[in-house]
Design an enzyme around this catalytic site. Structure first.
Site, PDB file in Angstrom:
ATOM      1  N   CYS B  97     102.391   1.310  -3.480  1.00  0.00           N
ATOM      2  CA  CYS B  97     103.300   2.833  -3.679  1.00  0.00           C
ATOM      3  C   CYS B  97     102.748   3.528  -2.437  1.00  0.00           C
ATOM      4  O   CYS B  97     103.507   3.520  -1.427  1.00  0.00           O
ATOM      5  CB  CYS B  97     102.409   3.441  -4.814  1.00  0.00           C
ATOM      6  N   HIS B 196     102.181  -0.069 -10.206  1.00  0.00           N
ATOM      7  CA  HIS B 196     100.910  -0.212 -10.659  1.00  0.00           C
ATOM      8  C   HIS B 196     100.784  -0.892 -12.025  1.00  0.00           C
ATOM      9  O   HIS B 196     101.866  -1.343 -12.106  1.00  0.00           O
ATOM     10  CB  HIS B 196     100.867   1.529 -10.820  1.00  0.00           C
TER      11      HIS B 196
END
Lengths: 458, 265
Positions: B97, B196
């Site tokens: 991310c 995630h």
């Protein structure tokens, strides 16, 4: 009265009556219907509460703080209108008001009734605009439901927006120990009442994930003299020197038991409550702060706090077939880490059921479970069970935390409770750690088994 | 058995880049190494800490909030040459991310300000502005390491330069930019991704791939990882895939251009 308001009230009340007849306990539908017909209904009704309109918000502790405040007001003889059935969006607030409204849009509450509104973080700007609160209490700011809000900073922005929409003379009650909450008081035009804990015996221990890394004013680093949990403590910015404000209401000598806690507050002496955990001490301080800004007498504050029993699913104890189950809502990393801390203080081997759902109310992203220090009690757990829509994900989290292999991994609450009751003996106590919707499902099955009452009856 | 193998992990900015449970990736590396008798040393490398890539065998970095990422960008600039040099030499790593964005060429904020990245991946990330939707939801991608499942939550859109390989192709969810069906990037042994979940616990093949590449680079190509009983890991993976199938729209990657145009409307 506005004809639209009358129609909205009629429709909302009809919805409420129907719901009660069906005894499903739905708490927000009347508000949904009424708001659809008259979006300004909460404003029209709410501002008739001339004795006071309180908004309570924060990531964790809204419900408990509201219940404590309500009990203190009641002990002081002040009637309370409270959206206590758990819906903290505009529709839940509107539903609570509708229950007292006549068809002409007049609120028929006893004289001196105070409105008490626990409010979802993102709803706070709307609620502040509509209700024009006399006081706002903010408990804390932690990561929660990032799939809804994106980032933690977004929530602080909601609150700034809510303050901008509030009357300039409104009182703020702020947690001094949480830097992102305390800094909201800087420059506020009305009175600010800070609350905080001062007890080095509770500082230290696992800190967990932190959600306020840097000073909002200058991006400097925080240093802590006492750090209780996550980013909560006695902070000071290394850059600009901004520091934790001196609390107006301060807890010292905090003693936490399994089912209750005592602490000392300047001007109040030692107070006792039937709730435990450091997080509930902060909740109590926020309630005391609100009570003090309203000038409630000390006797009422003490009696109110003493009268509060655990809220639905927050340390509530339910017995089924002789097995005691303590329900400890664990819906985000901060809440779950606090529960883990609470369990770590218990002497005997732990029997624990962990339930993970991923519905809208829980947050659809289950990544947060990796921010919880389940490792901290791994060698204390003797037996565990895993449930919820995402039971498989939680089973993996606990495996990597070093917990013993679960006795059952079951998505269905009924099947899971059967498995628990097969393993646990009458007289044994176990702890259930559910997310929000998992708590509703699990508890509903306990109701079916006669273990407890439906939540809208408690 | 010969000498005990040791895997030295650098966890970059653990105090900052920790917002969405990416700590689970470190936990997974630790767990899966321990299960094979490989010792793991994890060192947190924060702002202002010295960083020498020769001290490490694997680099991990997670995601942070936009405001926090800007804060570490300055420190990262000081470490960028070392990190990029190590990646050029085949250092394995995982950047998730915000970490993925910072390890690209640059991050362009909606006001046009540019944060230079470490330049490991030949990608550019642009933030479409606070009013644009974040890419939030369950995601499943297909990679050369099999099907990978997780959860994405990012405002920035990442675009691969020509020749830059993606980590995978989106099956459900949005991926790099919600337009071209690509997800993540690979440069030699370094993986970048938006996933995630945490990523590595429920995608054990990817976790093992990183461990194996790190150990082989250090101890030679003869290193093998004995298989583990991954029933619990597989069940968690399947649970994440099922959530994505329930909630995230299928992504028609064969009609990328067409789908991209539809999405942009």
């Amino acid at each position: 009265m506005h004809p639209r308001a009358s129609l909205a009230i009629a429709a909302g009340r009809l919805g409420a009556a129907t719901l009660h007849r069906l005894s499903r306990g739905g708490t927000a539908l009347p508000g949904v219907v009424a708001l659809r017909l008259d979006p300004r209904l909460a404003t029209r009704l709410g501002r008739q509460l001339r004795a006071g309109r309180l908004i309570i918000t924060g990531t964790n502790g809204k419900t408990t703080t509201a219940r404590m405040t309500s009990a203190m007001l009641e002990a002081a003889g002040s009637p309370v209108l409270h959206n206590r059935e758990g819906s903290n969006l505009m529709r839940g607030i509107t539903s609570a008001l509708l229950a007292y409204a006549d068809m002409r849009g007049t609120l028929h509450t006893e004289p001196g009734t105070v409105g008490l509104f626990e409010t979802d973080e993102a709803t706070t700007p709307l609620a502040a605009r509509a209700l024009q609160p006399t006081a706002i209490a903010i408990t804390n700011l932690f990561r929660d439901q990032l799939d809804r809000y994106g980032e933690v900073d977004t929530v602080a922005a909601f609150w700034r927006e809510a303050l901008a929409a509030s009357p300039p003379g409104a009182s703020l009650v702020l947690n001094a120990d949480d830097p992102s909450v305390a800094e909201l008081g800087t420059g506020w035009s009305g009175p600010v009442h800070y609350v905080g804990i001062d007890d080095p015996a509770h500082a230290g221990g696992p800190v967990g994930a932190t959600d306020a890394r840097w000073c909002h004013a200058c991006n400097g680093d925080f240093r802590y003299e006492q750090r209780f949990f996550a980013h909560l403590g006695h902070w000071r910015c290394q850059g600009c020197g901004l520091a934790r404000p001196e609390p107006d209401t301060r807890a010292t000598d905090v003693h936490l038991g399994l089912d209750d806690a005592t602490f000392t507050v300047d001007g109040l002496g030692e107070v006792h409550m039937h709730l435990t955990g450091l997080y509930n001490v902060w909740n109590a301080l926020c309630a005391i702060g609100l009570a003090r800004t309203m000038g409630l007498p000390n006797d009422a504050i003490r009696a109110g706090l003493e009268a509060v029993r655990p809220a639905f699913g927050r340390q509530e104890r339910v017995e089924v077939d002789g097995v005691g189950m303590r329900l400890l809502l664990a819906k985000n990393p901060a809440g779950a880490n606090q529960v883990v801390r609470l369990l770590s203080a218990i002497e005997q081997p732990l029997q624990v059921a962990v339930l993970l759902n991923d519905r809208f109310a829980d947050g659809q992203d289950v990544s947060w479970t990796w921010d919880v220090d389940y490792e901290f009690i791994a060698d204390r757990v003797s037996r565990c069970w895993v449930g919820g829509d995402r039971a498989a994900d939680m089973a993996l989290r606990l495996k990597y935390a070093g917990w013993p292999a679960p006795r059952a991994v079951e998505r269905s609450p009924a099947v899971l409770i059967d498995a628990i009751l097969r393993d646990a003996q009458p007289g044994e106590e176990l702890f259930v750690l559910p997310t929000y919707s998992a708590l509703l499902d699990f508890r509903q099955d306990l109701v079916r088994r006669g273990g407890t009452e439906a939540f809208w009856q408690t | 058995m010969g000498e005990t193998m040791i895997l030295r992990v650098a966890h970059l900015y653990p105090e900052v880049m920790n917002i969405y449970g990416d700590r689970g990736n470190t936990i997974a590396i630790r767990h899966r190494c321990k299960a094979r008798g490989v010792e793991v040393e994890v060192t947190g490398v924060g702002v202002g800490d010295p960083f020498d890539p020769d001290d490490f065998d694997l680099i991990l970095i997670g995601g942070g909030q936009d405001r926090e990422q800007q804060r570490i960008a300055e420190d990262l600039a000081a470490k960028a040459d070392a990190i990029k040099g190590a990646a050029d030499q085949g250092m394995p790593g995982l950047a998730v991310c915000g970490g993925f964005q910072l390890f690209g060429q640059r991050y362009i904020d909606h006001d046009g300000s540019v944060i230079p990245g470490a330049g490991i991946f030949d990608v550019e990330t642009r933030h479409p502005g606070p009013r644009a939707d974040r890419c939030i939801g369950d995601i499943v991608i297909i990679t050369e390491f099999g099907e990978i499942a997780g959860f994405e939550n990012h405002g920035g859109r990442t675009y691969l330069e020509p020749g830059q390989e993606a980590l995978g192709t989106v099956v459900r969810g949005r991926g790099n930019n919600a337009e071209d069906g690509s997800e993540g990037a690979i440069y030699q042994n370094f993986f970048g991704t938006y996933l995630h979940g945490s990523l590595l616990p429920k995608n054990p093949r990817l976790a093992d791939e990183l461990i194996l590449r790190a150990l082989r680079r250090k101890y030679g190509q003869a290193v093998e990882l004995p298989p583990l009983d991954d029933a619990v890991e597989s069940a968690a993976h399947d649970s994440a895939v099922a959530a994505a199938e329930r909630r995230s729209a299928p992504t028609v990657t064969r009609w990328n251009g067409f789908a991209g145009r539809l999405r942009r409307r």
